[in-house]
Scaffold this active site. Structure first.
Site, short mmCIF file in Angstrom:
data_model
loop_
_atom_site.label_atom_id
_atom_site.label_comp_id
_atom_site.label_asym_id
_atom_site.label_seq_id
_atom_site.Cartn_x
_atom_site.Cartn_y
_atom_site.Cartn_z
CB SER A 149 -81.70 -18.51 -18.49
OG SER A 149 -83.17 -17.57 -19.66
CG HIS A 150 -85.05 -20.77 -20.28
ND1 HIS A 150 -84.17 -19.82 -21.28
CD2 HIS A 150 -84.92 -21.67 -21.31
CE1 HIS A 150 -84.02 -20.78 -22.07
NE2 HIS A 150 -84.48 -21.62 -21.19
CG ASP A 319 -85.62 -15.66 -20.91
OD1 ASP A 319 -85.70 -14.37 -20.81
OD2 ASP A 319 -84.72 -15.87 -20.93
#
Length: 613
Positions: A149-150, A319
């Site tokens: 993810s981020h 993101d």
């Protein structure tokens, strides 16, 4: 009894067939670098409700080929045992652009195919929401997305969805972890030609087509509406082609991409943290410096600089794996407002509400969900409008499963969110979706432009209708787990119990009277709003988590909600504070006083040397 380091090293060298990671451990052992080996070799990275996520390195405590192979073998064994017809229903596997993501997706697919389980292996980079979407359309038994993810560039992850196309919750995490430990011996194979195997299916384009058709139903944009320009950043991630196609099909003007962040790049060269929530440091007078600077910037700095240069009023951002969304708007004074997750959640909730009203269906059959640390504005909307609102623990594994439970009760659950810029729309994906959020926000802006309204102006209308809500979130850094327990012990034994109460929680803060306490901590479960049992309605959390509601005795219009919890991934005690009143002037000052009392009286930050930004 602790396993000797030498034994852990020898077992690694026996099992790891990747020459790079095998040599890394061998060199560290030859050098007798025991400090580094201790970090790499223990504790073994654990499988939790978020799957696996960590730094990409050799070792039992890291993310690497061997860990992915063992995790996939264990997951496969658990799924075959617990999901009916799993082999024929198959699993969906996708990956993003991070280092090792494609290879780990192939290793995952191989582990299932080796056990005669059909695999739908997405081709190329996909955004995370496409995995649960595909699972539901294909009736798959399980799903895996390789993404962090981020997280920073050194990390990667292994995200698992159960047969209901929702992120796993307990007890599956424990069951999968046990199955992994029972299937540690890797089955070697060459994954280079895995797509040629009969059990490896490619339905990527069909699923993308179905996905784009699905999200078009979430917006209602007419050709007659004025065209609005946007700047969009994909944060060096995978979102750009997905957002571009969604805009094209919706008839929106194609946005201006932030060129330096448009293409997938696993090294994230322009941002330290590829997280749209990360605070920037831009100044309007310095945008030219930002666009040529080689220093790592705040997440939205380049996008805002590009918007200033292009004369555009709105910035959109996803993101890297495109499951989260953020946005910013230029004010009449030229200053930029980056909307909070709670503000976006309220805007999206209003959009969904208006569309549902237009359908003519009874509002009593519609439901919305928010995590318990998110704003209570949707709760206020529900009271005024007459739809059902439910809160749940933080995380889309809880939001998604709560949505499924409400659907079984006959409700249409059309929206759910958490304050960490995650938003769920409709019934096709019970997970957050940054592409859908981007499309809906752009459509909302376009419609507001026809009315001569800005997004901030529309928010003010919502505040006038449902009450003003303002958040003030933060955290305290505490690296000592014993001290953390001591601080929460102090909260639970803060005051003397009264004759009609057996609890010791604080009774006031900043002049406000505490009128409700909900403790969701395992071993301490308590809900003052649920007599006579006082058992919490929500599931308990393994970490500390206590929520307080308080109200002014002098002004019944002014109230707050304060949630204090430990982080599962960082050495932090987080707090989520929201105040509400009919007028915004009342709220800000009260929130500052609450934070002051929280810091010094409740947390005793000076005494315990707690740090906070």
């Amino acid at each position: 009894m602790s396993i000797p380091l030498e034994q852990l090293v020898k077992e690694w060298l026996r099992l790891d067939i990747n020459p790079t990671t095998r040599d890394d451990i061998q060199k560290l052992w030859d050098q007798q670098n025991t400090d580094e080996l201790e970090k790499r070799m223990r504790p073994r990275i654990q499988f939790g409700t978020a799957g696996l996520r960590g730094k990409m390195e050799a070792g039992w405590a890291r993310m690497n080929d061997l860990i992915i192979t063992q995790a996939s073998q264990g997951l496969c064994a658990y799924v075959l045992k617990n999901v009916p017809d799993a082999a024929t229903r198959g699993v969906v596997v996708g990956h993003d652009h991070r280092h090792n993501s494609e290879r780990w997706a192939r290793l995952t697919a191989n582990a299932f195919i080796s056990n005669n389980v059909k695999v739908y292996l997405h081709r190329g980079f996909v955004h995370t929401p496409l995995v649960p979407f595909s699972m539901k359309r294909l009736n798959a038994a399980c799903g895996v997305m390789i993404t962090a993810s981020h997280n920073p560039k050194a990390d990667n992850g292994y995200k698992v969805y159960w047969e209901n196309a929702v992120q796993i919750i307990g007890p599956h995490d424990i069951g999968i972890e046990e199955a992994i430990l029972q299937n540690l011996e890797p089955k070697t194979c060459d994954t280079s030609d895995i797509r040629a195997l009969p059990l490896c299916m490619d339905c990527t384009e069909a699923m993308k087509e179905s996905y784009f058709t699905s999200i078009q139903s979430l917006v209602n944009i007419r050709d007659s509406l004025p065209s609005v320009q946007f700047v969009n950043t994909s944060m060096h991630g995978v979102s750009d082609p997905f957002v571009a196609e969604a805009f094209r099909r919706a008839g929106l003007a194609l946005y201006i991409p932030v060129e330096k962040q448009k293409l997938p790049d696993p090294d994230f060269p322009t941002v330290k943290f590829p997280n749209p929530e990360e605070k920037g440091r831009w100044k309007q007078s310095a945008w030219k410096v930002l666009t040529t600077s080689r220093i790592l910037l705040g997440a939205l700095d380049l996008a805002i600089a590009a918007a200033i240069e292009s004369g555009v009023d709105y910035v959109l951002a996803q993101d890297p794996d495109a499951d989260r969304f953020s946005a910013a708007e230029k004010g009449v004074d030229g200053q930029w407002l980056t909307f909070t997750g709670d503000q976006l959640g309220s805007l999206f909730a209003s959009h969904v509400l208006e569309m549902y009203k237009a359908s003519g269906k009874p509002l009593s059959k519609m439901a919305m969900i928010a995590s318990t640390v998110s704003s209570k504005m949707i709760e206020a909307m529900a009271r005024v409008e007459g739809f059902k609102f439910v809160d749940c623990l933080t995380g889309f594994k809880f939001i998604g499963n709560t949505a499924l439970d409400l659907a079984k009760e006959g409700y249409e659950v059309l929206f759910g969110y958490e304050e960490a810029i995650g938003f769920m729309f409709g019934s096709e994906i019970r997970d957050k979706d940054g592409v859908a959020a981007t499309l809906i926000f752009a459509g909302l802006v376009t419609k507001l432009r026809q009315r001569g309204l800005t997004v901030k102006g529309y928010l003010e209308e919502l505040y006038q209708r449902y009450g003003y809500f303002e958040t003030k979130n933060g955290y305290f850094v505490c690296t000592d787990p014993v001290m953390v327990d001591h601080i929460f012990f102090g909260l639970r034994h803060f005051s003397e119990p009264t004759s009609d109460s057996i609890v010791h929680y604080p009774t006031s803060i900043a002049g406000l009277t505490v009128n409700a306490v909900i403790d969701l901590t395992v071993g301490h479960g308590y809900d003052s709003t649920n007599p006579p049992t006082y058992r919490p309605r929500l599931p308990l959390s393994s970490g500390h988590m206590v929520q307080f509601r308080a109200q002014s005795t002098d002004d019944q219009d002014m109230s707050i909600v304060l949630t204090i919890r430990t982080s599962g991934t960082e050495p932090k005690i987080k707090y989520y504070l929201e105040g509400t009143a009919r007028a915004c002037q009342k709220v800000s000052g009260v929130l500052s006083l609450v934070v002051k009392d929280l810091r010094e009286l409740w947390m005793k930050a000076s005494e315990y040397n707690l740090h906070s930004p």
